[in-house]
Design an enzyme around this catalytic site. Structure first.
Site, PDB file in Angstrom:
ATOM      1  N   SER A 276      -5.496  32.332 -31.156  1.00  0.00           N
ATOM      2  CA  SER A 276      -4.055  32.195 -31.378  1.00  0.00           C
ATOM      3  C   SER A 276      -3.602  30.844 -30.839  1.00  0.00           C
ATOM      4  CB  SER A 276      -3.327  33.310 -30.628  1.00  0.00           C
ATOM      5  OG  SER A 276      -1.961  33.005 -30.506  1.00  0.00           O
TER       6      SER A 276
ATOM      7  N   TYR B 206      -1.785  38.489 -23.076  1.00  0.00           N
ATOM      8  CA  TYR B 206      -2.351  38.225 -24.419  1.00  0.00           C
ATOM      9  C   TYR B 206      -2.830  36.783 -24.532  1.00  0.00           C
ATOM     10  CZ  TYR B 206      -2.476  37.583 -29.501  1.00  0.00           C
ATOM     11  OH  TYR B 206      -2.855  37.265 -30.788  1.00  0.00           O
TER      12      TYR B 206
END
Ligand code: NAP
Length: 245
Positions: A140, A164
């Site tokens: 990401s 995350y």
């Protein structure tokens, strides 16, 4: 990618993984669609209609060692090798820094970081047998130290993604470390491993509140899964090129 290449996409019963499986199948791969719930995997293949013709659902929970071992055995028996591994399975933890507990973080890391290690470890013997093996770790942009420390705007609510982003940063370092190790091993020097950033994509992970479609999100993943022999390894890319670590 060679015609008839055997590809495994983890967590592919929906979202970016499903779209990656579809696009790889359209490029001629035999795709194993990993799903921790076999019923959801079979439904996902059916949902693709004719595009699902080259796709087989397989049971795979990346946090369950027995499930990983069983899939490695099945792949060995049915195909004898693996050409493409896409570590796509992932979970999000929407919690502020103050609300992020050790237990929640452990569960997140089990999927996003330990999962890819377990799958790569089990499948490396099969990847060794491929003439052009490729691994893609689905990361990401939010994992980028460079962008984060520069205060560059990243999509989404930055206040609820501490664990995350840390998990994806760890995944990026795994990409770098595996690449260094593969380069040192004459039998694995032809294995290319890269991190892909799909961009902010509308999937169940964000309640479908994002501007990109799953087809757009899968682009960088598929590009890296189908790299030619002179393509890069050990990098972090979106569909436009290299990203800051
Ligand atoms: P998604 O629709 O929530 O898909 C996640 C997939 O991972 C689901 O198929 C889920 O299966 C599977 N999964 C979760 N835990 C698993 C486990 N233990 N074993 C095997 N599979 C498991 O989300 P997505 O957006 O497509 O995410 C795919 C990847 O892209 C993730 O790694 C995510 O971090 C990354 N990513 C997404 C975005 C975005 O904007 N959407 C941006 C950057 C990166 P179940 O259906 O069984 O839960």
């Amino acid at each position: 990618m060679r015609p008839g290449a055997v590809a495994l996409v983890t967590g592919a019963n929906r979202g970016i993984g499903l779209e990656t499986a579809r696009q790889l199948a359209l490029r001629g791969a035999v795709v194993l669609l990993g799903s921790r719930d076999p019923g959801r995997g079979a439904d996902a293949v059916r949902s693709l209609g004719a595009d699902g013709a080259g796709i087989r659902p397989v049971a795979l929970d990346v946090t369950d060692p027995d499930s990983v071992t069983a899939l490695a055995k099945r792949l060995d028996r049915d195909h004898g090798r693996l050409d493409v591994l896409v570590n796509n399975a992932g979970v999000f933890l929407g919690a502020t820094a103050a609300d992020t507990t050790a237990e929640l973080t452990r569960d997140l890391l089990a999927v996003n970081v330990v999962g890819p290690v377990a799958v790569i470890h089990a499948l490396l013997p099969l990847l060794r047998r491929s003439p052009a093996p490729r691994i893609v770790n689905v990361s990401s942009t939010t994992a980028s130290f460079g962008l984060t420390c520069a205060g560059a705007d990243l999509p989404g609510d930055a206040s609820v993604r501490m664990a995350y982003t840390a998990s994806k940063a760890a995944l990026n370092m795994l990409t770098v470390q595996y690449d260094l190790a593969f380069r040192r091993d004459p039998e694995l020097a032809h294995l290319k491993i890269n991190s892909a950033s799909p961009g902010w994509t509308a999937t169940a992970m964000n309640g479908f509140r994002a501007p990109r479609t799953a087809a757009e999100g899968a682009r960088s993943v598929v590009d890296l899964a189908t790299l030619p022999d002179d393509g890069p390894s050990g990098g972090f890319f979106d569909e436009h090129g290299a990203l800051a670590w």
